[in-house]
Design an enzyme around this catalytic site. Sequence first.
Site, PDB file in Angstrom:
ATOM      1  N   GLY A   6      56.434  20.667 130.398  1.00 38.80           N
ATOM      2  CA  GLY A   6      57.538  19.762 130.069  1.00 38.80           C
ATOM      3  C   GLY A   6      58.880  20.377 130.382  1.00 38.80           C
ATOM      4  O   GLY A   6      59.849  20.200 129.632  1.00 38.80           O
ATOM      5  N   GLY A   7      58.966  21.087 131.510  1.00 43.54           N
ATOM      6  CA  GLY A   7      60.126  21.918 131.833  1.00 43.54           C
ATOM      7  C   GLY A   7      61.301  21.216 132.474  1.00 43.54           C
ATOM      8  O   GLY A   7      62.231  21.889 132.945  1.00 43.54           O
TER       9      GLY A   7
ATOM     10  N   ASP B 204      56.162  18.249 134.444  1.00 43.06           N
ATOM     11  CA  ASP B 204      56.904  17.216 133.729  1.00 43.06           C
ATOM     12  C   ASP B 204      56.443  15.862 134.257  1.00 43.06           C
ATOM     13  O   ASP B 204      55.593  15.799 135.162  1.00 43.06           O
ATOM     14  CB  ASP B 204      58.424  17.383 133.880  1.00 43.06           C
ATOM     15  CG  ASP B 204      59.163  16.902 132.626  1.00 43.06           C
ATOM     16  OD1 ASP B 204      59.068  15.701 132.303  1.00 43.06           O
ATOM     17  OD2 ASP B 204      59.799  17.721 131.952  1.00 43.06           O
TER      18      ASP B 204
ATOM     19  N   ASN C 183      51.572  14.884 131.965  1.00 37.64           N
ATOM     20  CA  ASN C 183      51.909  14.472 130.613  1.00 37.64           C
ATOM     21  C   ASN C 183      51.226  15.444 129.664  1.00 37.64           C
ATOM     22  O   ASN C 183      49.996  15.558 129.659  1.00 37.64           O
ATOM     23  CB  ASN C 183      51.415  13.040 130.371  1.00 37.64           C
ATOM     24  CG  ASN C 183      51.754  12.515 128.989  1.00 37.64           C
ATOM     25  OD1 ASN C 183      51.857  13.262 128.019  1.00 37.64           O
ATOM     26  ND2 ASN C 183      51.926  11.209 128.881  1.00 37.64           N
ATOM     27  N   PHE C 184      51.992  16.158 128.844  1.00 37.48           N
ATOM     28  CA  PHE C 184      51.393  17.238 128.056  1.00 37.48           C
ATOM     29  C   PHE C 184      50.485  16.752 126.926  1.00 37.48           C
ATOM     30  O   PHE C 184      49.887  17.556 126.224  1.00 37.48           O
ATOM     31  CB  PHE C 184      52.441  18.205 127.505  1.00 37.48           C
ATOM     32  CG  PHE C 184      53.652  17.588 126.855  1.00 37.48           C
ATOM     33  CD1 PHE C 184      53.548  16.781 125.738  1.00 37.48           C
ATOM     34  CD2 PHE C 184      54.924  17.850 127.357  1.00 37.48           C
ATOM     35  CE1 PHE C 184      54.660  16.230 125.123  1.00 37.48           C
ATOM     36  CE2 PHE C 184      56.054  17.312 126.744  1.00 37.48           C
ATOM     37  CZ  PHE C 184      55.918  16.505 125.628  1.00 37.48           C
TER      38      PHE C 184
ATOM     39  N   ARG D 274      59.469  24.990 125.906  1.00 38.59           N
ATOM     40  CA  ARG D 274      60.852  25.154 125.421  1.00 38.59           C
ATOM     41  C   ARG D 274      61.381  23.832 124.884  1.00 38.59           C
ATOM     42  O   ARG D 274      61.461  22.831 125.598  1.00 38.59           O
ATOM     43  CB  ARG D 274      61.766  25.649 126.540  1.00 38.59           C
ATOM     44  CG  ARG D 274      63.212  25.837 126.085  1.00 38.59           C
ATOM     45  CD  ARG D 274      64.082  26.392 127.197  1.00 38.59           C
ATOM     46  NE  ARG D 274      65.404  26.733 126.705  1.00 38.59           N
ATOM     47  CZ  ARG D 274      66.448  25.911 126.694  1.00 38.59           C
ATOM     48  NH1 ARG D 274      66.325  24.680 127.160  1.00 38.59           N
ATOM     49  NH2 ARG D 274      67.603  26.309 126.214  1.00 38.59           N
TER      50      ARG D 274
ATOM     51  N   HIS E 128      59.818  20.634 118.873  1.00 41.04           N
ATOM     52  CA  HIS E 128      60.773  20.104 117.888  1.00 41.04           C
ATOM     53  C   HIS E 128      61.022  18.612 118.077  1.00 41.04           C
ATOM     54  O   HIS E 128      61.634  17.974 117.214  1.00 41.04           O
ATOM     55  CB  HIS E 128      62.075  20.907 117.902  1.00 41.04           C
ATOM     56  CG  HIS E 128      63.015  20.614 119.035  1.00 41.04           C
ATOM     57  ND1 HIS E 128      64.306  21.061 119.068  1.00 41.04           N
ATOM     58  CD2 HIS E 128      62.858  19.914 120.199  1.00 41.04           C
ATOM     59  CE1 HIS E 128      64.908  20.664 120.158  1.00 41.04           C
ATOM     60  NE2 HIS E 128      64.051  19.964 120.871  1.00 41.04           N
TER      61      HIS E 128
END
Length: 381
Positions: free
Chosen positions: A223-224, A248, A269-270, A285, A289
């Site tokens: 997802g960078g 990503d 897609n993670f 990163r 969150h």
Amino acid sequence: MDAILDQLRTVAAEADDAGRHKVLDAIRKLQLQLETPHDTLSRFSGLQLEITAARIGADLGIFKALEENKQPLSVTTLASKTNAAPLVISRLLRYLASVGMIQEVSQDNFAANAITKTLAQPGYEGGVRHFFDNVGPVLQAFPGFLAETKYQDVSSATNSAFQKAFSTDLPAFVWLPTQPERFAPLQQVMTVQGTTGVPWFSVFPFEKELGDFDGATAFVDVGGGFGHQSLSLLAAFPGLRNKIVLEDLPQTFEQIPFKLDGIEPKPHNFFQPQPVKGARFYYLRNILHDWPDDKCIGILQQLVTAFGPASQIIIDEMVLPDSRVSWEAATIDLTLMASFGSRERTTAQWHALLDAAGLKILRIDTYQARRQDSIIQAIPK
């Protein structure tokens, strides 16, 4: 007063990043102590207008126009460049100068200052658009959402002020990629957000942990975004060339404005099975969150299924202290609550989350003390 300001400038100019922020915090604390009730209300009324005016300035290209010209520009010239009425542009310029975004050098003549040059950069202009277009409506909807839910902890990826603001049942990071005009600024601001201070691999012993790993992929940037962290890592460790994979959504890769030389882009897609097997590091990163615990557990477990014998997860996130959280970190935490039903986490919360995902923490290295930006190294239990 001017002598005091000069002294503060001198101290700030000679300080490191932590010292500079101490000066900023002291000024902020002093301002709050000196405010009258009227001053407080005036400051509140100005908060929303400031980002609104910055958005208009970006739309009109004012910051870029002033930054590109070495000489001041007149109201007449800027009106001509922007096709805006002179009266409209003059009032906007007057406000932008009053809050320090541009410099008024004489009557009806304006020039760039340091903030102007910042706002002229694509990443920071993207931030202005993101905070106004994406975050602004969510924060407007936040009080109503909390009232409707009776201030209970019921928010989730599909039940937050974001859904109320944009009339959608989809999670923010599912809906936003379908809105190119909103998604592009988000990707742009991610290239500059949290970039001040030392890089994460200056405190985390990256080279030592990499060791003699000889697999095909050393580093997967999950997802960078546009790959700013991958590019920074490659610049520091040229031996990683062609051993870094950037993942990503396809929509992100369609918008990357530069070539990823030495880095392999892989649409992914993670929440889906991890396609890169046996990498040394799977790096996340500011991913976890954005999601509540149940979704984070799913993301982490997808990574573990791709592990080889030497694989590990490194998480680049805030690790909040139990008390005296900085205003910046607390601002981000509440914004996450409103936007995604998620949060910044304390040390205990990180341990609990990773334990629930079947992982254990080996170490936590903090590289930016102000926000407690840290690297969490984790492996299977």
